[in-house]
Design an enzyme around this catalytic site. Structure first.
Site, PDB file in Angstrom:
ATOM      1  CB  CYS A 192       3.200  -0.497  -7.113  1.00 20.34           C
ATOM      2  SG  CYS A 192       4.628   0.038  -8.066  1.00 20.34           S
ATOM      3  CB  THR A 193       4.970  -0.324  -2.315  1.00 23.86           C
ATOM      4  OG1 THR A 193       3.874  -1.186  -2.045  1.00 23.86           O
ATOM      5  CG2 THR A 193       5.555   0.171  -0.993  1.00 23.86           C
TER       6      THR A 193
END
Length: 298
Positions: A192-193
Site C-alpha cells: 500500500c502507499t
C-alpha cells in the site's frame, strides 16, 4: 524562503486516552502552523502533515518524545509550497479526529495491537528483501494491492492483483466471499502507499487462512526511495493531498487509462459536478467531463 515539506506517519500502539492525544496534536499543529489530517484510535495514530521545514522538525521532536510513538515510521517528501506564515498549500486545513479505526476496514474488533505493533500481521519485507524473495520464488509470488482501484489505476506493482474496491471497507467482504481463496497456498505480498493499510490487511488475510502473507515494509514510498522506477513498480503514486500523485523518477511509466477518451495519463480528478464525489483516472483534456452517472445532466 520557506521550505515546504510533507510527512506521512503512523504508529500502532495501545492508546488508553485517544482524546488526550487528539488535543495534544491539534494544539501542537496549530501552534506550528501545520496543515493536514490526523486520525487517532485506541490502536494508534495515522496522519500526514505539511508545513515549513523548521516547524515540521519541531513537531517531529515532540511527537517522538511520547514513548508509544518513538519508533513511528515517518516518511518525508517535498511539498508544493508554503505561504509567508508557513501554512502548506497542499492541505486546506488541519484536521485531527478520533475514530474507532485509524484505517477504516470496518473491523475494529479484529485488530489486536501491543507495544510492538499489530499482532498477527504478515512478515515484513524490506524493498531489498522483496527482490530477494522474487528472485527465489519467481512467478509463484502474488502482489496484492491493498489500496482502492482508483489509486492502483495510475500505478501498481507489475502483475499485481488489484481488487475492485472503492473503499478500504470493501476488502473484508471480498476476503470473506472466498474471491481470493485460490491464493491461500501461495506467497502473497501485500502493499500500500506507506505501509499502514497492509499492517491491517495482512493480519486480516492471515486470520482467514492465507498461510504465507507478507507486507512491504514502508509501502510503495520506501520502495520508490530505494529503487525508483528501475524495479518492479510501474507508474505514479497516488497521494492524498493537493499534489494528487508523485513520481519516483523522470522516467516513470504512464500506466493510467483515461476514463473519457482512453489516452494514457497519470492524472486523477473529481467529477466536475458539485453534487458528485466520484473520482476517476482522466487526462487533462477530459478532466472537465462529468462521470457517466452525471453526463446527462450537462
Amino acid at each position: 524562503m520557506p521550505t515546504p515539506k510533507i510527512v506521512l506517519f503512523y504508529a500502532f500502539a495501545p492508546l488508553p486516552d485517544p482524546e488526550a492525544i487528539r488535543l495534544w496534536q491539534r494544539d501542537l499543529g496549530e501552534a506550528l502552523h501545520l496543515r493536514g489530517r490526523i486520525l487517532i484510535s485506541p490502536h494508534g495514530i495515522n496522519g500526514t502533515l505539511g508545513g515549513d521545514l523548521p516547524a515540521v522538525k519541531k513537531w517531529l521532536r515532540s511527537f517522538r518524545a511520547y514513548a508509544p510513538f518513538r519508533d513511528a515510521d515517518v516518511k518525508w517528501s517535498e511539498g508544493t509550497a508554503v505561504d509567508a506564515d508557513g501554512y502548506s498549500a497542499d492541505f486546506p486545513k488541519l484536521s485531527v479526529k478520533v475514530r474507532d479505526e485509524i484505517v477504516s476496514f470496518g473491523a475494529p474488533g479484529e485488530l489486536q495491537v501491543d507495544e510492538r505493533g499489530v499482532v498477527g500481521g504478515g512478515a515484513r519485507l524490506s524493498p531489498d528483501a522483496l527482490h530477494e524473495l522474487v528472485a527465489e520464488r519467481g512467478d509463484d509470488i502474488v502482489f496484492f494491492d491493498g489500496r482502492n482501484a482508483l489509486e492502483a489505476g495510475i500505478g501498481r506493482f507489475r502483475g499485481a492483483i488489484v481488487p475492485d474496491v472503492e473503499t478500504t471497507r470493501d476488502f473484508v467482504g471480498l476476503l470473506d466471499s472466498g474471491a481470493y481463496d485460490d491464493l491461500k497456498g501461495r506467497p502473497v505480498v501485500t502493499y500500500c502507499t506507506g505501509g499502514i493499510r497492509c499492517e491491517v490487511l495482512s493480519s486480516l488475510m492471515a486470520a482467514r487462512g492465507f498461510g504465507e502473507v507478507y507486507q512491504l515494509e514502508g509501502g510503495i514510498v520506501r520502495y520508490g526511495e530505494r529503487f525508483g522506477d528501475d524495479g518492479l513498480w510501474d507508474g505514479s503514486l497516488y497521494v492524498f493531498d493537493g499534489r494528487g500523485s508523485v513520481d519516483f523518477s523522470d522516467h516513470a511509466a504512464v500506466v493510467g487509462v483515461c476514463a473519457g477518451c482512453g489516452a494514457a495519463t497519470n492524472r486523477t480528478a473529481n467529477c466536475p459536478d458539485p453534487s458528485c464525489r466520484h473520482q476517476a483516472v482522466v487526462c487533462a483534456t477530459c478532466v472537465a467531463v462529468p462521470c457517466a452517472e452525471h453526463a446527462t445532466a450537462v
